[in-house]
Scaffold this active site. Structure first.
Site, PDB file in Angstrom:
ATOM      1  CG  ASN A 185      -0.621   0.052   2.501  1.00  0.00           C
ATOM      2  OD1 ASN A 185       0.701   0.406   2.740  1.00  0.00           O
ATOM      3  ND2 ASN A 185      -1.118   0.337   2.974  1.00  0.00           N
ATOM      4  CE  LYS A 186       3.951   2.149   4.152  1.00  0.00           C
ATOM      5  NZ  LYS A 186       3.989   1.150   4.693  1.00  0.00           N
ATOM      6  CG  ASN A 187       3.002   7.264  -1.677  1.00  0.00           C
ATOM      7  OD1 ASN A 187       1.974   7.167  -1.004  1.00  0.00           O
ATOM      8  ND2 ASN A 187       3.469   8.659  -1.702  1.00  0.00           N
TER       9      ASN A 187
END
Length: 380
Positions: free
Chosen positions: A187-189
């Site tokens: 879910n990170k950038n």
């Protein structure tokens, strides 16, 4: 439950670039740590303007390796924040050192250099501040503390890939006693299934992190494979199995190529939230700091404060989920977990623990999704 399709909290965005890189890696039959890991380290270093980048299996692994490489261990103290994911504190405990919690600044949700300075003792050997939600820290101020007190700064930058402070990207401060650690969780950038990286300046320390990430061996498998002569691989330190793989690096290379565009989309969606949430009773927007060339919030999280007695936020989260909205809580303060439970009160962190709500923010989100989220939040 709502009859409409759910809006999830977070989703990675992949396209043909990642697909082709993964296929090429599979067809090469080399999927472990090898040339693509090295390529990613080089390209991320260029993006951050960091002298060294060492890719590892997770941000948590990177935090631990950074501390161990800096010589942090039993008897030492590491100052950090209570308002973070437990991995931050776990990484300190795993070295044998003791975490010392200092309350956050309520506006920034991060450690204040002035407050940290008051907690430094003769046992303090490092500070582990967190770039919370993607809002960059005042890294130069922490670097000044490192110089003044002969400390290490290990930045938990899990949320902060692409963030900019004082005109430099997080991870690119180029200070010999500052190490910045990133996460590439789904879910990170920048998402690569799993993974992390340590950005740092010191040559000797970088070599030590590289050695520690793979069993403490002085030569890794790719170097042995590509040489036309026998090279023994010898243990020179009691290391860890924290290396990364080319299969994950293939995904990350595609993600890195589109990171700036992804950040622009996140900023557009956050602005849409700001506009639509501004007049909703009982919901308060957070201060994300200045905007412009010399400052950039990475917007990993979009959070609002829910006014009212502490149970109200939890009730709002429950109602949103019932309506198919992937609301979340980031985070339960470390001092509220059984493993680290403490009678010490941290007023700002405790407020954030009971009041902050995280709304969906990702590249699959449309403006109509934002409007639906806001409408459901207003009704909750």
């Amino acid at each position: 439950m709502s009859a409409e399709p759910p809006i999830v909290f977070g989703q990675p965005w992949f396209d043909e670039e990642e697909e082709q890189l993964v296929l090429q890696t599979l067809r090469s039959l080399w999927i472990g740590q090898g040339p693509l890991v090295e390529r990613f380290e080089h390209e991320l270093g260029a993006y951050l303007d960091a002298r060294h980048v060492v890719a590892v299996s997770s941000c948590t692994a990177g935090l631990q390796l950074a501390l161990v490489a800096a010589g942090i261990g039993p008897g030492d103290e590491v100052i950090t924040t209570p308002f973070t994911f437990v991995a931050t504190v776990n990484s300190i405990v795993q070295t044998g050192a003791s975490p010392v919690l200092v309350d956050i600044d309520r506006d920034t949700l991060s450690l204040s250099p002035d407050r940290v300075a008051e907690a430094i003792t003769e046992r303090t050997k490092a500070i582990m501040p967190v770039h919370f939600g993607g809002r960059p820290l005042d890294s130069p101020a922490f670097a000044a503390l490192a110089d003044k007190h002969d400390l290490w700064i290990v930045e938990d930058a899990a949320h902060a890939i692409g963030a900019v402070a004082a005109g430099r990207r997080v991870g690119g401060l180029r200070h010999p006693r500052v190490l910045s650690v990133f996460s590439f969780y789904p879910n990170k950038n920048l998402a690569s299934a799993e993974g992390g990286a340590v950005a740092l300046e010191d040559d000797t320390l970088a070599d030590r992190v590289r050695t520690l990430r793979l069993h403490g061996l002085d030569v890794d498998a790719w170097k042995r494979y590509t040489e036309n002569r026998y090279i023994p691989s010898l243990a020179v330190a009691p290391g860890f199995k924290y290396n990364w793989t080319d299969l994950q690096a293939a995904i990350a290379l595609g993600q890195l190529a589109k990171l700036e565009g992804a950040l622009a989309v996140r900023e557009h969606l956050a602005s849409a939230y700001d506009e639509r949430l501004a007049d909703i009773e009982g919901i308060r927007l957070l201060d994300r700091g200045p905007s412009g060339l010399y400052w950039r919030h990475a917007l990993h999280l979009y959070q609002v404060a829910v006014d009212g007695a502490p149970p109200r936020r939890d009730a709002v989260v429950g109602r949103l989920r019932e309506r198919g909205i992937g609301a979340a809580v980031h985070y339960i303060g470390v001092n509220h977990h059984p493993q680290y439970r403490s009678e010490t009160r941290y007023p700002a962190s405790d407020w954030a623990t009971s009041s902050l709500l995280t709304l969906p923010l990702h590249l699959h989100l449309s403006l109509s999704d934002v409007e639906r989220v806001v409408a459901e939040l207003a009704a909750a």
